[in-house]
Enzyme design. Sequence first.
Site, PDB file in Angstrom:
ATOM      1  CG  ASP A 194      -1.744  -1.262   1.311  1.00 11.90           C
ATOM      2  OD1 ASP A 194      -2.286  -1.684   0.281  1.00 11.90           O
ATOM      3  OD2 ASP A 194      -1.796  -1.861   2.403  1.00 11.90           O
ATOM      4  CE  LYS A 222       3.347  -2.101  -4.549  1.00 11.97           C
ATOM      5  NZ  LYS A 222       2.869  -1.928  -3.183  1.00 11.97           N
ATOM      6  N   GLY A 223       1.208   2.205  -7.525  1.00  8.53           N
ATOM      7  CA  GLY A 223       0.426   2.404  -8.748  1.00  8.53           C
ATOM      8  C   GLY A 223       0.612   3.803  -9.294  1.00  8.53           C
ATOM      9  N   GLY A 262      -4.141  -4.014  -4.062  1.00  9.87           N
ATOM     10  CA  GLY A 262      -5.095  -2.997  -4.489  1.00  9.87           C
ATOM     11  C   GLY A 262      -4.316  -1.746  -4.817  1.00  9.87           C
ATOM     12  CG  HIS A 263      -2.712  -1.167  -8.167  1.00  6.79           C
ATOM     13  ND1 HIS A 263      -2.238  -2.400  -7.822  1.00  6.79           N
ATOM     14  CD2 HIS A 263      -3.164  -1.265  -9.426  1.00  6.79           C
ATOM     15  CE1 HIS A 263      -2.397  -3.208  -8.833  1.00  6.79           C
ATOM     16  NE2 HIS A 263      -2.973  -2.554  -9.813  1.00  6.79           N
ATOM     17  CB  THR A 264      -6.111   4.043  -5.201  1.00  8.20           C
ATOM     18  OG1 THR A 264      -6.641   3.024  -4.355  1.00  8.20           O
ATOM     19  CG2 THR A 264      -7.172   5.098  -5.458  1.00  8.20           C
ATOM     20  CD  GLN A 293       0.698  -8.652  -2.667  1.00  9.11           C
ATOM     21  OE1 GLN A 293       1.495  -9.278  -3.340  1.00  9.11           O
ATOM     22  NE2 GLN A 293      -0.553  -8.500  -3.023  1.00  9.11           N
ATOM     23  CB  THR A 296       1.609 -12.009   0.416  1.00  8.49           C
ATOM     24  OG1 THR A 296       0.602 -12.562  -0.433  1.00  8.49           O
ATOM     25  CG2 THR A 296       2.809 -11.548  -0.397  1.00  8.49           C
ATOM     26  CB  THR A 343      -7.303  -0.654  -2.126  1.00  6.02           C
ATOM     27  OG1 THR A 343      -6.348   0.321  -1.747  1.00  6.02           O
ATOM     28  CG2 THR A 343      -7.933  -0.260  -3.435  1.00  6.02           C
ATOM     29  NE  ARG A 395      -7.714  -6.834   6.156  1.00  4.76           N
ATOM     30  CZ  ARG A 395      -6.783  -7.770   6.094  1.00  4.76           C
ATOM     31  NH1 ARG A 395      -6.552  -8.554   7.143  1.00  4.76           N
ATOM     32  NH2 ARG A 395      -6.040  -7.937   5.025  1.00  4.76           N
ATOM     33  CG  MET A 404       6.780  13.676   1.619  1.00  2.25           C
ATOM     34  SD  MET A 404       7.628  13.663   3.208  1.00  2.25           S
ATOM     35  CE  MET A 404       8.368  15.287   3.236  1.00  2.25           C
ATOM     36  CB  SER A 426       3.761  11.302  -3.920  1.00  2.00           C
ATOM     37  OG  SER A 426       2.381  11.410  -4.098  1.00  2.00           O
ATOM     38  N   GLY A 480       0.131  14.132  -2.740  1.00  2.00           N
ATOM     39  CA  GLY A 480      -1.319  13.968  -2.882  1.00  2.00           C
ATOM     40  C   GLY A 480      -1.586  12.904  -3.915  1.00  2.00           C
TER      41      GLY A 480
HETATM   42  P1  IMP Z   1      -2.679 -12.842   1.582  1.00  2.00           P
HETATM   43  O1  IMP Z   1      -1.768 -12.225   0.574  1.00  2.00           O
HETATM   44  O2  IMP Z   1      -4.140 -12.588   1.286  1.00  2.00           O
HETATM   45  O3  IMP Z   1      -2.384 -14.276   1.818  1.00  2.00           O
HETATM   46  O4  IMP Z   1      -2.420 -12.101   2.987  1.00  2.00           O
HETATM   47  C1  IMP Z   1      -1.197 -12.262   3.695  1.00  2.00           C
HETATM   48  C2  IMP Z   1      -0.795 -10.962   4.373  1.00  2.00           C
HETATM   49  O5  IMP Z   1      -0.415 -10.019   3.388  1.00  2.00           O
HETATM   50  C3  IMP Z   1      -1.913 -10.291   5.183  1.00  2.00           C
HETATM   51  O6  IMP Z   1      -1.340  -9.636   6.305  1.00  2.00           O
HETATM   52  C4  IMP Z   1      -2.461  -9.263   4.224  1.00  2.00           C
HETATM   53  O7  IMP Z   1      -3.086  -8.176   4.888  1.00  2.00           O
HETATM   54  C5  IMP Z   1      -1.185  -8.838   3.532  1.00  2.00           C
HETATM   55  N1  IMP Z   1      -1.417  -8.307   2.198  1.00  2.00           N
HETATM   56  C6  IMP Z   1      -1.677  -8.998   1.067  1.00  2.00           C
HETATM   57  N2  IMP Z   1      -1.799  -8.170   0.029  1.00  2.00           N
HETATM   58  C7  IMP Z   1      -1.586  -6.940   0.484  1.00  2.00           C
HETATM   59  C8  IMP Z   1      -1.542  -5.645  -0.136  1.00  2.00           C
HETATM   60  O8  IMP Z   1      -1.694  -5.486  -1.352  1.00  2.00           O
HETATM   61  N3  IMP Z   1      -1.297  -4.604   0.697  1.00  2.00           N
HETATM   62  C9  IMP Z   1      -1.060  -4.750   2.022  1.00  2.00           C
HETATM   63  N4  IMP Z   1      -1.093  -5.922   2.635  1.00  2.00           N
HETATM   64  C10 IMP Z   1      -1.345  -7.015   1.881  1.00  2.00           C
END
Ligand code: IMP
Length: 435
Positions: free
Chosen positions: A13, A16-17, A40-42, A228, A243, A303, A307, A336, A417, A419
């Site tokens: 998060d 990077k996108g 997730g990238h926004t 990630q 992950t 994203t 959570r 920043m 960056s 904003g």
């Molecule tokens: P999984 O990739 O769904 O197996 O999750 C494993 C861990 O990686 C968990 O703590 C997730 O919250 C975290 N995680 C997976 N993808 C992302 C991401 O794109 N951003 C932030 N945390 C991620």
Amino acid sequence: MPGTCVIGLQWGDEAKGKIVDLLTAGRRYVVRYQGGANAGHTVKVGNEVYKLSLLPSGVLTPGVTCLITGGVVLNPAKALEEVDELAGRGIQLDGDSLKISDRVHVILPWHFAEDKVLDSSTGGENIGTTQRGIGPCYRDKVARSHAIRLGDMYRPDFAERIKHITEAKNRVLAAMVTDGDFEPLDADAIYKQYSDYAERLKPYVDDTTEILLSSLEKGEHVIFEGAQGSLLDVDHGTYPYVTSSNSSGVGISNGSGVPGKYLDRVLGVVKAYSTRVGGGPFPTELDNETGQYLRDRGNEYGTVTRRPRRCGWLDAVAIRYTARLGGVDGLCVMLMDVLSGLDEIKICTAYEIDGKRTTVYPSHVDDLRRVTPVYESVPGWKEEIDQVKSYDELPAAAHAYLDRIAELIGCPVDVVSVGPGREQTIVINESLTRC
Ligand code: IMP
């Protein structure tokens, strides 16, 4: 500079996108090489906000081809949903603008069921996965007997394979699910659903390894977009709170099939502070008002899962480790603007463990849990900086903070960056946008 890589140096998060989007114009391919719909990238273009999970951020730049290579685990429904959503907003992706490797592993219904059960049975703190079936799909890939790759979905024995694997998975899941709500999976229904997906995905399926190697041999410019962050790398991150793919720089070659000799610039993307979603140790976490200040100003909610993200100070020990691991040439310091208004900003410069001070990142998660961060304080700045257009216009305190980060990590800051918008980006190293 044929191969430019953009990787996250924290727990994901890092925005990077936005950096990929900035660099994409004039490049031939943008490559997504690991992870799946857990990312997730926004990206904000003008007043339009795009939230992507599987498709590379490059899809927003006309004339660029996006590749999803073999290291990715593909949820076909999600890929098609994103293609449809973009089409609804006037961005049509065809077989020239999007190519998906026939080597990607496919996420199937049992992977979701397994993810749910396994995440809550570590015997300790939950990993807190995104519940997108990522870990179980990678596990089947490595175990081989119950895996399905995209290319398998076009073979005559696809129905037979689905039947065989569903029977095996039903036996395993019946034993694993202990809360009584296990519904056996229906092989015929899965076959039908996934055959439909296969049909719709057909125009995009290709041999991306061959495409990339040929392109790089000709000297074309390619961007590799990490998903990630490096601290979630399955081999080098805060295992087991990671992950299931190589999300640090070391994953680029194995996920894309491109040898290291073509990867000539690595940009490491960091937030100006730290965040983490899910379980696992986080030494600089701020479970207090300052943490909430960062969460509110940075809109730190996932994203993909929405959570709330855990927030904390920048951890230079961790980032120095991941920058070295990824061979990072330059840093992009994101968000920043979120720091404006703080009296002081802290940076973790070392850890104390068992009475000893170290700057080496612990290899075992239990040791990381025991560290006490050693902080250095720098003055904050009061003014908002989201309209600042050049490095010189930033407050002196922001300059001092960036200089200290560069010094501690051992890499220059190439981009700042302030904003979410494309125009809220200060490019210090102008050679980045030339190709
Ligand atoms: P999984 O990739 O769904 O197996 O999750 C494993 C861990 O990686 C968990 O703590 C997730 O919250 C975290 N995680 C997976 N993808 C992302 C991401 O794109 N951003 C932030 N945390 C991620």
